[in-house]
Write an enzyme that holds these catalytic residues in place. Structure first.
Site, mmCIF file in Angstrom:
data_model
loop_
_atom_site.group_PDB
_atom_site.id
_atom_site.type_symbol
_atom_site.label_atom_id
_atom_site.label_comp_id
_atom_site.label_asym_id
_atom_site.label_seq_id
_atom_site.Cartn_x
_atom_site.Cartn_y
_atom_site.Cartn_z
ATOM 1 N N ASP A 158 25.611 -26.422 -5.509
ATOM 2 C CA ASP A 158 24.525 -27.296 -5.046
ATOM 3 C C ASP A 158 24.129 -28.339 -6.090
ATOM 4 O OD1 ASP A 158 22.594 -28.235 -3.352
ATOM 5 O OD2 ASP A 158 21.141 -26.667 -3.798
ATOM 6 N N SER B 237 28.884 -25.780 4.881
ATOM 7 C CA SER B 237 28.265 -24.775 5.736
ATOM 8 C C SER B 237 28.335 -25.192 7.198
ATOM 9 C CB SER B 237 26.796 -24.586 5.332
ATOM 10 O OG SER B 237 26.038 -25.689 5.785
ATOM 11 N N ASN C 69 26.286 -28.186 7.691
ATOM 12 C CA ASN C 69 26.610 -29.455 7.022
ATOM 13 C C ASN C 69 27.202 -30.535 7.936
ATOM 14 O OD1 ASN C 69 27.499 -27.919 3.821
ATOM 15 N ND2 ASN C 69 25.562 -28.842 4.472
HETATM 16 C C1 FPP Z 1 25.772 -29.210 -1.876
HETATM 17 O O1 FPP Z 1 25.191 -30.247 -2.617
HETATM 18 C C2 FPP Z 1 27.194 -29.435 -1.809
HETATM 19 C C3 FPP Z 1 27.921 -29.568 -0.671
HETATM 20 C C4 FPP Z 1 27.310 -29.496 0.689
HETATM 21 C C5 FPP Z 1 29.368 -29.832 -0.715
HETATM 22 C C6 FPP Z 1 30.088 -29.125 -1.826
HETATM 23 C C7 FPP Z 1 31.459 -29.639 -1.871
HETATM 24 C C8 FPP Z 1 32.191 -29.761 -2.994
HETATM 25 C C9 FPP Z 1 31.756 -29.344 -4.338
HETATM 26 C C10 FPP Z 1 33.564 -30.336 -2.894
HETATM 27 C C11 FPP Z 1 34.419 -29.430 -2.085
HETATM 28 C C12 FPP Z 1 35.791 -29.545 -2.457
HETATM 29 C C13 FPP Z 1 36.548 -28.546 -2.896
HETATM 30 C C14 FPP Z 1 37.914 -28.844 -3.286
HETATM 31 C C15 FPP Z 1 36.057 -27.134 -3.006
HETATM 32 P P1 FPP Z 1 24.240 -31.273 -1.891
HETATM 33 O O2 FPP Z 1 25.066 -32.395 -1.365
HETATM 34 O O3 FPP Z 1 23.407 -30.567 -0.879
HETATM 35 O O4 FPP Z 1 23.379 -31.763 -3.098
HETATM 36 P P2 FPP Z 1 21.843 -32.195 -3.066
HETATM 37 O O5 FPP Z 1 21.061 -30.965 -2.690
HETATM 38 O O6 FPP Z 1 21.589 -32.604 -4.476
HETATM 39 O O7 FPP Z 1 21.723 -33.315 -2.089
#
Ligand code: FPP
Length: 234
Positions: free
Chosen positions: A16, A61, A64
């Protein structure tokens, strides 16, 4: 320093803070996910070096899909890049699995996921489970449906249902998570590994996922070791 480090067998990570990381730098959100994916690759390598058996990461998720199409496509393309690079790079002894409902993904991505899951990586040290279109409740509903089907088709009777009956029908091949880490300062489970976290230790950290380092993983394992020692008697 804790003198005795106890390695968790199964670590879960809620990756996150990518969006906030990008915003702080005036970058598009997808740049945060890109850096987050790089950190994920390094942390999986580090888990192999440490000898962690299972690493489960929350990449996307069931909720998402509500994000803008551009962001969803960006995450899916990062997954494609990761799977392509994995084929080229030395990934020996790291097995990859996906947990979650794969049906909504594009056919090419599904094929790549399947290929990665079937790749021969030699003697496996670490299995990386990537939770993609995953939800803990969805996972339990899926298991319940399988059980209902088994009962309807005469393979199982209701009286014989135990916790193991449910565990065996989860997406994940590992029922328990020993340690769950959530960076970014949020202190929620957000539908991650609901069944598998019944006895997990939780470590919440203030670092944003794209800034997460091997030293942060060390710190989380050290915290886990202290808690285990406290409750382990002696
Ligand atoms: C949450 O941060 C993150 C996600 C919903 C996506 C996570 C995806 C990756 C790290 C890349 C996936 C790729 C691979 C190869 C595993 P957020 O976007 O909710 O952050 P925020 O809360 O700061 O907005």
């Amino acid at each position: 320093m804790t003198d005795k480090i106890i390695l968790p067998e199964h670590i879960g990570i809620i990756m996150d803070g990518n969006g906030r990381w990008a915003k702080k730098r005036g970058l598009p959100r997808n740049m945060g996910h890109k850096k987050g994916a790089e950190v994920f690759v390094d942390i999986s390598k580090y888990c192999k070096e440490l000898g962690i058996k299972w690493l489960t990461v929350y990449a996307f998720s069931t909720e998402n899909w509500k994000r803008p199409k551009e962001e969803v496509d960006g995450v899916m393309n990062l997954m494609r890049d990761y799977l392509k690079n994995m084929k080229k790079a030395a990934n020996e002894q790291v097995a990859v699995r996906f947990i979650g409902d794969k049906t909504p993904f594009d056919a090419d991505l599904r094929a790549m996921m399947e290929e990665a899951e079937n790749a021969d990586v030699g003697e496996v040290i670490t299995t990386v489970q990537i939770a993609l279109n995953y939800g803990g409740r969805d996972e339990i509903v899926h298991a319940v449906k399988e059980i209902a089907k088994d009962i309807a088709e005469g393979r199982l009777s209701a009286e014989d249902i135990t916790e193991d009956t449910v565990s065996a029908r989860l997406y994940s091949g590992t029922p328990e998570a020993d340690l769950i880490i959530r960076p970014s300062g949020e202190e929620r489970l957000s539908n991650f590994l609901l069944w598998e976290s019944a006895y997990s230790e939780f470590v919440f950290m203030n670092v944003l996922w794209p800034d997460f380092t091997r030293a942060d993983l060390d710190a989380a394992i050290e915290e886990y070791s202290k808690r285990n020692r406290r409750f382990g008697g002696v």
